[in-house]
Enzyme design. Sequence first.
Site, PDB file in Angstrom:
ATOM      1  N   SER A 304       0.805  -1.215   0.000  1.00 47.71           N
ATOM      2  CA  SER A 304       0.000   0.000   0.000  1.00 47.71           C
ATOM      3  C   SER A 304       0.846   1.276   0.000  1.00 47.71           C
ATOM      4  CB  SER A 304      -0.955  -0.041   1.201  1.00 47.71           C
ATOM      5  OG  SER A 304      -1.927   0.963   1.111  1.00 47.71           O
ATOM      6  N   ASP A 315       9.958   5.682 -10.336  1.00 53.37           N
ATOM      7  CA  ASP A 315       9.559   6.309 -11.600  1.00 53.37           C
ATOM      8  C   ASP A 315      10.243   7.655 -11.817  1.00 53.37           C
ATOM      9  OD1 ASP A 315       7.977   4.165 -12.062  1.00 53.37           O
ATOM     10  OD2 ASP A 315       6.063   5.236 -12.079  1.00 53.37           O
ATOM     11  N   LYS A 329      -0.774  -4.293  -2.986  1.00 51.91           N
ATOM     12  CA  LYS A 329      -2.067  -3.731  -2.575  1.00 51.91           C
ATOM     13  C   LYS A 329      -2.150  -2.305  -3.098  1.00 51.91           C
ATOM     14  CE  LYS A 329      -5.012  -2.408   1.284  1.00 51.91           C
ATOM     15  NZ  LYS A 329      -5.183  -1.038   0.784  1.00 51.91           N
TER      16      LYS A 329
END
Length: 443
Positions: A304, A315, A329
């Site tokens: 999460s 990224d 998740k």
Amino acid sequence: MQKNKTFFILSLGVMLGVFISIGGSVLAELNKPAAESEPEALPFEELRTFTEIFGRIKRDYVEPVSDKKLLEDAVRGMLSGLDPHSAYLVPEEYQELKEGTTGQFGGLGIEVTMENGFIKVVSPIDDTPAQRAGLKTGDLIIRLDDKPVKGMSLVEAVKTMRGEPGSKIDLTVVREGEEAPLKFTLTRDVIKVKSVKSKLLEKGYGYVRISSFQSGTGESLLESLAQLKKENAGAMKGLVLDLRNNPGGVLNAAVEVSDAFLKSGLIVYTKGRIENSEMRFTAAGDDLLNGAPMVVLINAGSASASEIVAGALQDQKRAIIMGEKSFGKGSVQTILPTSSGAAVKLTTARYYTPSGRSIQAEGIEPDIALASVKLASLEKPEFVPVKEADLSHHLENGKKKGEKTETPKTPDEKAKAEESLEINDYPIFEALSLLKGLAIMKH
């Protein structure tokens, strides 16, 4: 005759209640412009089946059951059937959830989810009964004391595991690689989670461990980084950010942690069916490390919010992700309080990394994969290998007599120097080695 009449009235009442509830939603939809949505037809056949079963239970079940319990259980089943994270929370459970996000609650200190009817350990929280007992990510809990977990809802199982501090509970666990189930006896405690810990691994290189994301985690991180800079007495050369076995937590905390290391750019965005489920979070502050290299450690217990941080830094090319593939998740749960003091925890959106990757059921792939191994120092050799300096008539190194030369460290001195590194923790050792290499290449 009287019994049939009572059942008919009861069934009619239940159906009317459901119709009124659904009808309210339909009327709300009808008030919207036609282009926005079209109301679905009421599922009369399914509603008739529901009222029939409701009546059967009221009439034939071995013990009397109140209408309140039946309807509450129906709501629980409706939500638990959607996904492992949606749930109905009675007022007591809702209060416990709020306490959990502030960093203090009672229980075992374990983040769990449902899998095939059993309770699956996402991760044990640091410095809690679950972590000290040896529970691991991926363990399947099949019994709580002598009560089988099969058939329990996630909320029921969590409620059973919580209790008075000092009381004990037995967990029977199935673990991959073990031939027979394992049994753990845990003593419940008041769980006070310090979500951020930090220290200097060695001069110039810091280590920050985030065990969960709470409402104050962002502020705690800033304090930890300031303390590391003070102890280092100079600019940091690199940082290890440890998110292993971090089950997640508050979304805003994950955004604040990511923002601490990013000057600009997207951190995470969410997409769902309703308008207010679509959110975008971007970095707005300065990089507190001034571009110093970072390594983020993750494993199968990183879920999460920890996946949001790892995905954003990966990224944005701000950090190297090292370890194992994360839990996966990537869904957003919204807490919707009800007028009765209860709440509905409903999955309303999915998380996406800055490049558009969905975390849900995919997880974050590390840039550098590490096997789950343990690093240990070799025992001191009985005989010290012969060096060039030990040979008779060896050439000198050209330094003038009296000129100081740094004395090589003995094995004992090296061992002491490595204590701060936590040499038994292989991923930290590898992360530090990588940071040192990056620092050399930078200069």
